[in-house]
Design an enzyme around this catalytic site. Sequence first.
Site, PDB file in Angstrom:
ATOM      1  CB  CYS A  88    -118.452 -19.640  87.479  1.00  0.00           C
ATOM      2  SG  CYS A  88    -120.061 -19.949  88.092  1.00  0.00           S
ATOM      3  CB  CYS A 215    -122.036 -28.946  96.405  1.00  0.00           C
ATOM      4  SG  CYS A 215    -123.285 -30.032  95.962  1.00  0.00           S
ATOM      5  CB  VAL A 218    -121.892 -19.706  98.881  1.00  0.00           C
ATOM      6  CG1 VAL A 218    -122.139 -18.263  98.771  1.00  0.00           C
ATOM      7  CG2 VAL A 218    -122.520 -20.264  97.471  1.00  0.00           C
ATOM      8  CE  LYS A 342    -116.633 -30.596  98.498  1.00  0.00           C
ATOM      9  NZ  LYS A 342    -116.977 -29.974  99.370  1.00  0.00           N
ATOM     10  CG  HIS A 346    -117.575 -20.609  92.450  1.00  0.00           C
ATOM     11  ND1 HIS A 346    -116.483 -20.051  92.115  1.00  0.00           N
ATOM     12  CD2 HIS A 346    -118.319 -20.710  91.692  1.00  0.00           C
ATOM     13  CE1 HIS A 346    -116.669 -19.606  90.692  1.00  0.00           C
ATOM     14  NE2 HIS A 346    -117.684 -20.155  90.575  1.00  0.00           N
TER      15      HIS A 346
END
Lengths: 402, 484
Positions: A88, A215, A218, A342, A346
């Site tokens: 990442c 979390c 995506v 957030k 990502h």
Amino acid sequence: MATGIRDKVVILGMGCSRFGERWDMSAEDLMVEAFQECIQDAGIEKNEIEAAWLATAFPSVHVGPSAAPLSIALRLPNIAVTRVENFCASGTEAFRGAVYAVASGAYDICLALGVEKLKDTGYGGLPEFGASAGPKNFFTNPGMTAPGSFAQLASGYGAKYNVPDDEIKRAMAHVSAKSHANGAKNPKAHLRKAVSEEQIMASPIIAHPLGLFDCCGVSDGSAAAIVTTPEIAKKLGKKDLVSVKALQLSLSNGYEAGFNEWVVDHFVTTTKASVKAYEEAGIKNPREELSMIEVHDCFSITELVTMEDLHLSKRGEACKDVMDGFYDADGGVPCQIDGGLKCFGHPIGASGLRMMYEMYLQLHGRAEDRQLEDPRFGLTHNLGGFPFMNVCSIGIVGKYEG
Amino acid sequence: MVGIKAYGAYVPRKRLNRMAILQNMMWLAPGLISAAQGERSMCNHDEDSMTMAVAAARDCMTGMDRKAVDAVYLASTSMPFVDRQNSGIMAAGINLPEEGVVTADFTSALKCGTTATLAAIDALKGGEKDSVLVTATDARATKTAWFYEMWYGDGAASLLMGKDDVIAEFKGSYSVSCDFVHSYRGAGAQFDYGWEERWIREEGFTKIIPEAIKGLLKKCNITLDDVSKIAYPCYLSSGVHKSLAKRIGADPEKIVGNMAAVLGDTGAAHPLIMFLSALEEANPGDKIIMASFGQGCDALLFEVTEKIKDLPARNGIKGAMANRKEEGSYTKFLKFRDLINVEMGIRSEAPLQTALSALWRNRKEVLGLVGGKCTACGTPQFPRLRMCVNPACQEIDTQEDYEFSDVPVTIKSYTGDMLAVSVEPPAIYGLVQFEGGGRTLVDFTDCELSEVKVGQTAKMSFRRKYFDESRKFPGYFWKAVPQT
């Protein structure tokens, strides 16, 4: 003796696509979206770019391997293009390639671009990495996901500092709530709604104790930077140059998961890389001198622990600092002023450059509703891998002083 | 003096309440009520006949010398492989030497457990072998809504056969071998096919077992008065099992219970498991008969010796039975046995092909949980890489093999993951620290999330980590079982 690259390279221009579920855009389309903004911001012609770096972490689910996809999507003029990947932290890795190329004197003007299109997998969450981790890891790694592996930090940190579960849960919720409040002001973010701490704590559990709102999502996205020397930038008429003050990278070597000391409470790599980054940038008191930070908030617990690893909070005191609002937009060191992973999600290859994009906008006074007052130093923390085996990439940018 | 030196057993922790089966299938087969008492053992989703065999063998080898074993016999009618030696996988699971050891699979009959035991005795008596590890295991597939599902259980037992310090001396055996087909499973078939239970009882159990026992008594020149306990399986009702006592001519008190109410019939393992349940309560001088049933009957006579008092403590059947967790979900049983089609999501479609060359090169680590211990700095480490993990050492090629499987661990971190593919979510895993040094990230099993704590101890267990459905290939590795 080498002293690093402080003030040897400045950012000429940056671009960032809108992040989100870009169903109608391919990765190649997103690359062009980020690049167009970047090159227009730089004010140069495409054929002035002499070398490029592409960051993609999961090319098998979008563009495929090698650096060819960047060269083709942007019709680059047969220049050097390199694909880099470091989990990442890939985005900052591309930036690093471009910056070092200019700092070394090998090239005058270089491009770094990161892209990821994760929404063609057919399911939520990061692509399953079990079988792609190599045969030996396939035989022996537990069936873990990203949330599950980072969630371990909660039990490890809690046990080490004797912090009750509900205190950690509340601090994690504050981290996410704060980021959502910031992201609500960002037109390029994927998620733009403020969320309360109560909502966050009540959300369904993904990997104990992380809930849905602990979390990052995506998403698809791309970000780019064009870098050059301060001299060339000045000659092109640029003012208020944003300069690279430090770039430091640290990799795990198996100590965390193989030796007998680490207790799943911190990141060895971040702890070390940040010290080197502060030294390279000439920062003596990061808690005082850093104006803003973008850290790798893949999961709220990661951000919490990172505050200590960056030597901003004392060991064991991150929860207190978080709850005091020290990292809120109006706090001592605003963290995730753009909304962070957030709110953006990502798209792996893009994230490190998206962090840099906000630092760049802030330093130029172009951050609109999110603008902080007269920022001096901005730090990006881009982390790849897992708590027990990772890559930490730290970048510090600030106003050019030279 | 040839006989049993040590023993071990393993029964899965989960016990399916038979009423759960009845409640779900009564609409189709109300007759099941006659068998719906008690509970049967049930493999967890990561267990099979192989994992149970390794567990039983490990229990058996407690306090015994693994390096002295020169033959490994594995007996089962539910082996994971038809071609890839199953006893070889088991031997790798307990890290036996590869040089100088014979491995053999015994299969295709429910009496294969006793047949393997007889073969071990022959090898010891013949002088070719000194220490033979015999393990019998079964986890059989059954169709829903018939009695077999209720009658059968999953389990494994091991006997270390040898010549010195035997705790039970072999006194003789007698075999009846005949093609009596009470049930069968053709090659490639998934389920047993059985004939009418009344016929099986009248022409099978009632005739063949007494014949073998009669032959045994004659051969050993004893009468039933000399025998303390008689262990023979009979998966038909407990009533039928007990009624055979009269046919044999034995006092019903001497008949070892078939454990139907708490375990179920464990196939090839059952004669050994029943025998062990008697052995664990026996006194020196007691004579115990171990008999099997399945295309005949092997009957073996053992006499307990004084050495039984010196045997290092192990789990055995008593310990295995005590480690119990009731399971009330019949659909969970069906999914764990892959008898129902459950949508596991696209995430579960990840490729599962096993790189055999990589498995071979890493077999000690993967199957045996063998890591390294650095001879330069003394640090135990898992996995073993060429360079020592100790930051103060980092020497190259200085490590020796170090066995981690029996080393207790402490939990350093954990999570319960609802995103990870799992048939029993949440998937629980974390970092464990081996006592004395070494650590690894590992899946946890046989536990509830609420029971797991940092600082808790756990034991390592050989489990089926994945199953490649398209190639019918199970992949094995180790998981941690938190101790509550």
